[in-house]
Design a protein around this motif. Sequence first.
Motif, PDB file in Angstrom:
ATOM      1  N   ILE A  37       0.792  -1.112  -0.041  1.00 35.65           N
ATOM      2  CA  ILE A  37      -0.047  -0.031   0.047  1.00 35.65           C
ATOM      3  C   ILE A  37       1.015   1.322   0.066  1.00 35.65           C
ATOM      4  O   ILE A  37       1.702   1.174   0.699  1.00 35.65           O
ATOM      5  N   VAL A  38       0.568   2.236  -0.858  1.00 37.26           N
ATOM      6  CA  VAL A  38       1.154   3.343  -1.121  1.00 37.26           C
ATOM      7  C   VAL A  38       0.344   4.410  -0.500  1.00 37.26           C
ATOM      8  O   VAL A  38      -0.901   4.457  -0.892  1.00 37.26           O
ATOM      9  N   PHE A  39       0.596   5.383   0.287  1.00 40.16           N
ATOM     10  CA  PHE A  39      -0.474   6.370   0.659  1.00 40.16           C
ATOM     11  C   PHE A  39       0.077   7.848   0.043  1.00 40.16           C
ATOM     12  O   PHE A  39       1.221   8.269   0.546  1.00 40.16           O
ATOM     13  N   ALA A  40      -0.586   8.406  -0.929  1.00 37.59           N
ATOM     14  CA  ALA A  40      -0.447   9.427  -1.434  1.00 37.59           C
ATOM     15  C   ALA A  40      -1.375  10.508  -0.932  1.00 37.59           C
ATOM     16  O   ALA A  40      -2.069  10.461  -0.297  1.00 37.59           O
ATOM     17  N   GLY A  41      -1.457  11.935  -1.757  1.00 41.65           N
ATOM     18  CA  GLY A  41      -2.181  12.913  -1.406  1.00 41.65           C
ATOM     19  C   GLY A  41      -1.674  14.014  -0.720  1.00 41.65           C
ATOM     20  O   GLY A  41      -0.806  13.854  -0.009  1.00 41.65           O
ATOM     21  N   VAL A  42      -2.131  15.212  -1.033  1.00 41.51           N
ATOM     22  CA  VAL A  42      -1.422  16.412  -0.489  1.00 41.51           C
ATOM     23  C   VAL A  42      -1.777  16.882   0.765  1.00 41.51           C
ATOM     24  O   VAL A  42      -1.201  17.726   1.338  1.00 41.51           O
ATOM     25  N   GLY A  43      -2.790  16.366   1.474  1.00 39.74           N
ATOM     26  CA  GLY A  43      -3.076  17.036   2.681  1.00 39.74           C
ATOM     27  C   GLY A  43      -3.447  15.674   3.719  1.00 39.74           C
ATOM     28  O   GLY A  43      -4.340  15.831   4.363  1.00 39.74           O
ATOM     29  N   LYS A  44      -2.408  15.017   3.830  1.00 37.23           N
ATOM     30  CA  LYS A  44      -2.469  13.717   4.753  1.00 37.23           C
ATOM     31  C   LYS A  44      -2.397  14.613   6.429  1.00 37.23           C
ATOM     32  O   LYS A  44      -1.649  15.321   6.435  1.00 37.23           O
ATOM     33  N   THR A  45      -3.292  14.286   7.304  1.00 41.75           N
ATOM     34  CA  THR A  45      -3.052  14.769   8.539  1.00 41.75           C
ATOM     35  C   THR A  45      -2.400  13.656   9.431  1.00 41.75           C
ATOM     36  O   THR A  45      -1.914  12.717   9.005  1.00 41.75           O
ATOM     37  N   ALA A  46      -1.864  14.220  10.447  1.00 45.98           N
ATOM     38  CA  ALA A  46      -1.219  13.453  11.410  1.00 45.98           C
ATOM     39  C   ALA A  46      -1.833  12.153  11.888  1.00 45.98           C
ATOM     40  O   ALA A  46      -0.925  11.047  11.896  1.00 45.98           O
ATOM     41  N   ALA A  47      -3.128  12.356  12.033  1.00 43.73           N
ATOM     42  CA  ALA A  47      -3.751  10.976  12.327  1.00 43.73           C
ATOM     43  C   ALA A  47      -4.074   9.969  11.202  1.00 43.73           C
ATOM     44  O   ALA A  47      -3.878   8.756  11.391  1.00 43.73           O
ATOM     45  N   GLU A  48      -4.013  10.564   9.975  1.00 44.64           N
ATOM     46  CA  GLU A  48      -3.572   9.447   8.761  1.00 44.64           C
ATOM     47  C   GLU A  48      -2.297   9.024   8.585  1.00 44.64           C
ATOM     48  O   GLU A  48      -2.150   7.656   8.516  1.00 44.64           O
ATOM     49  N   MET A  49      -1.301   9.941   8.964  1.00 44.41           N
ATOM     50  CA  MET A  49      -0.255   9.255   9.015  1.00 44.41           C
ATOM     51  C   MET A  49       0.071   8.355   9.897  1.00 44.41           C
ATOM     52  O   MET A  49       0.631   7.189   9.712  1.00 44.41           O
ATOM     53  N   ALA A  50      -0.351   8.315  11.328  1.00 46.81           N
ATOM     54  CA  ALA A  50      -0.353   7.607  12.415  1.00 46.81           C
ATOM     55  C   ALA A  50      -1.180   6.349  11.855  1.00 46.81           C
ATOM     56  O   ALA A  50      -0.356   5.216  12.145  1.00 46.81           O
ATOM     57  N   ALA A  51      -2.098   6.179  11.203  1.00 46.67           N
ATOM     58  CA  ALA A  51      -2.775   5.160  10.613  1.00 46.67           C
ATOM     59  C   ALA A  51      -1.997   4.216   9.638  1.00 46.67           C
ATOM     60  O   ALA A  51      -1.896   3.206   9.660  1.00 46.67           O
ATOM     61  N   GLY A  52      -1.280   4.965   8.691  1.00 43.24           N
ATOM     62  CA  GLY A  52      -0.431   4.245   7.744  1.00 43.24           C
ATOM     63  C   GLY A  52       0.726   3.681   8.426  1.00 43.24           C
ATOM     64  O   GLY A  52       1.168   2.555   8.057  1.00 43.24           O
ATOM     65  N   LEU A  53       1.376   4.228   9.594  1.00 46.06           N
ATOM     66  CA  LEU A  53       2.645   3.814  10.151  1.00 46.06           C
ATOM     67  C   LEU A  53       2.159   2.693  10.998  1.00 46.06           C
ATOM     68  O   LEU A  53       2.765   1.657  10.981  1.00 46.06           O
ATOM     69  N   ASP A  54       0.894   2.630  11.615  1.00 47.02           N
ATOM     70  CA  ASP A  54       0.238   1.633  12.435  1.00 47.02           C
ATOM     71  C   ASP A  54       0.290   0.266  11.595  1.00 47.02           C
ATOM     72  O   ASP A  54       0.322  -0.781  12.082  1.00 47.02           O
TER      73      ASP A  54
ATOM     74  N   GLY B 221       1.727  -0.357   8.821  1.00 48.47           N
ATOM     75  CA  GLY B 221       2.967  -0.948   8.311  1.00 48.47           C
ATOM     76  C   GLY B 221       3.088  -0.735   6.621  1.00 48.47           C
ATOM     77  O   GLY B 221       3.289  -1.672   6.073  1.00 48.47           O
ATOM     78  N   ILE B 222       2.456   0.359   6.285  1.00 44.58           N
ATOM     79  CA  ILE B 222       2.482   0.494   4.602  1.00 44.58           C
ATOM     80  C   ILE B 222       3.703   0.548   4.089  1.00 44.58           C
ATOM     81  O   ILE B 222       4.693   0.699   4.549  1.00 44.58           O
ATOM     82  N   LEU B 223       3.837   0.197   2.741  1.00 45.05           N
ATOM     83  CA  LEU B 223       5.129   0.214   1.989  1.00 45.05           C
ATOM     84  C   LEU B 223       5.720   1.572   1.992  1.00 45.05           C
ATOM     85  O   LEU B 223       6.859   1.642   2.166  1.00 45.05           O
ATOM     86  N   GLN B 224       5.149   2.768   1.694  1.00 45.10           N
ATOM     87  CA  GLN B 224       5.568   4.086   1.575  1.00 45.10           C
ATOM     88  C   GLN B 224       4.500   5.019   1.623  1.00 45.10           C
ATOM     89  O   GLN B 224       3.295   4.788   1.301  1.00 45.10           O
ATOM     90  N   PHE B 225       4.874   6.513   1.941  1.00 41.40           N
ATOM     91  CA  PHE B 225       4.233   7.553   1.995  1.00 41.40           C
ATOM     92  C   PHE B 225       4.582   8.324   0.804  1.00 41.40           C
ATOM     93  O   PHE B 225       6.055   8.519   0.595  1.00 41.40           O
ATOM     94  N   ASN B 226       4.126   8.811  -0.143  1.00 40.54           N
ATOM     95  CA  ASN B 226       4.459   9.795  -1.220  1.00 40.54           C
ATOM     96  C   ASN B 226       4.237  11.033  -0.548  1.00 40.54           C
ATOM     97  O   ASN B 226       3.075  11.686  -0.407  1.00 40.54           O
ATOM     98  N   VAL B 227       5.314  11.721  -0.373  1.00 38.45           N
ATOM     99  CA  VAL B 227       5.136  13.115   0.459  1.00 38.45           C
ATOM    100  C   VAL B 227       5.249  14.297  -0.546  1.00 38.45           C
ATOM    101  O   VAL B 227       5.987  14.323  -1.460  1.00 38.45           O
ATOM    102  N   GLU B 228       4.542  15.082  -0.427  1.00 38.47           N
ATOM    103  CA  GLU B 228       4.036  16.379  -1.515  1.00 38.47           C
ATOM    104  C   GLU B 228       4.588  17.694  -0.973  1.00 38.47           C
ATOM    105  O   GLU B 228       4.436  18.521  -1.886  1.00 38.47           O
ATOM    106  N   SER B 229       4.916  17.803   0.224  1.00 41.82           N
ATOM    107  CA  SER B 229       5.483  19.245   0.664  1.00 41.82           C
ATOM    108  C   SER B 229       6.485  19.121   1.793  1.00 41.82           C
ATOM    109  O   SER B 229       6.428  17.917   2.499  1.00 41.82           O
ATOM    110  N   MET B 230       7.215  20.087   1.958  1.00 40.39           N
ATOM    111  CA  MET B 230       7.983  19.893   3.081  1.00 40.39           C
ATOM    112  C   MET B 230       7.341  20.062   4.409  1.00 40.39           C
ATOM    113  O   MET B 230       7.671  19.355   5.654  1.00 40.39           O
ATOM    114  N   PRO B 231       5.993  20.921   4.653  1.00 41.08           N
ATOM    115  CA  PRO B 231       5.468  20.679   5.805  1.00 41.08           C
ATOM    116  C   PRO B 231       4.938  19.397   6.202  1.00 41.08           C
ATOM    117  O   PRO B 231       5.196  18.915   7.194  1.00 41.08           O
TER     118      PRO B 231
END
Length: 431
Positions: free
Chosen positions: A99-116, A118-128
């Motif tokens: 599973i790849v998690f993409a999108g420009v507006g991931k929230t901290a809660a969504e990031m935590a869900a992806g980390l928990d 154990g997804i393959l990767q996050f596609n990060v779209e900005s420095m913030p």
Amino acid sequence: MSFFTYQDGQMQAEGVPLARIAEQVGTPFYCYSSAALTAAYQAFAAAFSGQPATICYALKANSNQAVIRTLTALGAGADVVSEGELRRALRAGVPASKIVFAGVGKTAAEMAAGLDAGILQFNVESMPELRTLSAVAAARGRNASVSLRINPDVDANTHAKISTGKAENKFGIEFGAARAAFAEAAALPGIEPAGIALHIGSQLTGLEPYRAAFTRMAELTATLRADGHAIRRLDLGGGLGITYGEERPPAIRDYAALVKEVIGPLGCDLILEPGRLLTGNAGVLVTRVIYVKEGTSRSFVIVDAAMNDLIRPALYDAYHAILPVAEPASDAATRRVDIVGPVCESADTFATQRPLPPVAAGDLLTICSAGAYSAVMGSTYNTRLPTPEVMVRGGDYAIVKARPDYDAIIDQDSLPDWLVDTGVSRSRGVA
């Protein structure tokens, strides 16, 4: 190859007449072909045979559980853009490692869900976003595998509303900022830079935009490796178009050959994210004629489907072929009509001045190529019931998303305390 064809005078999905489904389910309804999904996935996978590619189906095209499960059973991973899609993918059996998690507006809660998960990767779209992910991962004592999505500033020559790779689009990190972005990523706690991602748009009908974007990606990979970054994974996105009408998109094998030519020498693992290509022509929307209204300058065929069921024509001026479910005679005369829905918007129009054989109230029509960005974008505007979805396999079919009743929709609302005891009686239905 189409899996929606006329047989014995009736449009069928594989071996099931659409009229038979309409009798049980009512109209409008979406119908998906399991065989069409399978054929599309297998053709894509075969084209990339021999290349180190992971195919991650883009759930945003069609997130029905039966569709996801069908593709997962064939070996697909998932490209998700929200926690909801992540949950859908996991529920359908997609391995988290695909599973790849993409999108420009991931929230901290969504990031935590992806980390928990154990997804393959996050596609990060900005420095913030990168810094937020670093903080979330570090707080959990984890490393987030990251590909930075770089905007190559390439015109995909597609509709403005589905173009994602130009400098003025909201997606990705500007190409000129890539080196600084990777330098910061390498220094942040909880971040494991794995590669580069890009996606330049949807419904592309030519290979040249891909060649331009992939060439820039190859050049950037060489630069970043010279800077000391271990670029081992390249996410090429999706976007290859399908035929709705007169389009002639490239053959999948030609797209795969381009990837091998431009990207292959880099020796990277690849991620591919087809969506529409797998589902678009695997689904139709079946609707019934309510009235034929004759005007002084126009004739209107008013159907029971509406823009809340299929918004693409209103949103994108999109073309969908529209065919009678009952096969017309080969020499049947046609006339130009506007095919419209009942919603109180002039935009609720599926086709304007479209040649159509004679139809009457009660007749069924098939709106073709409705397997992607169709049901998934539906709403209950005008308090219309959501469209049910059906999947066919051979001579069998099943309802894979039922039509709710009105109470189920209205009961999603609740009254504040000050309106509960106002003396107004409430009825649960129409007597």
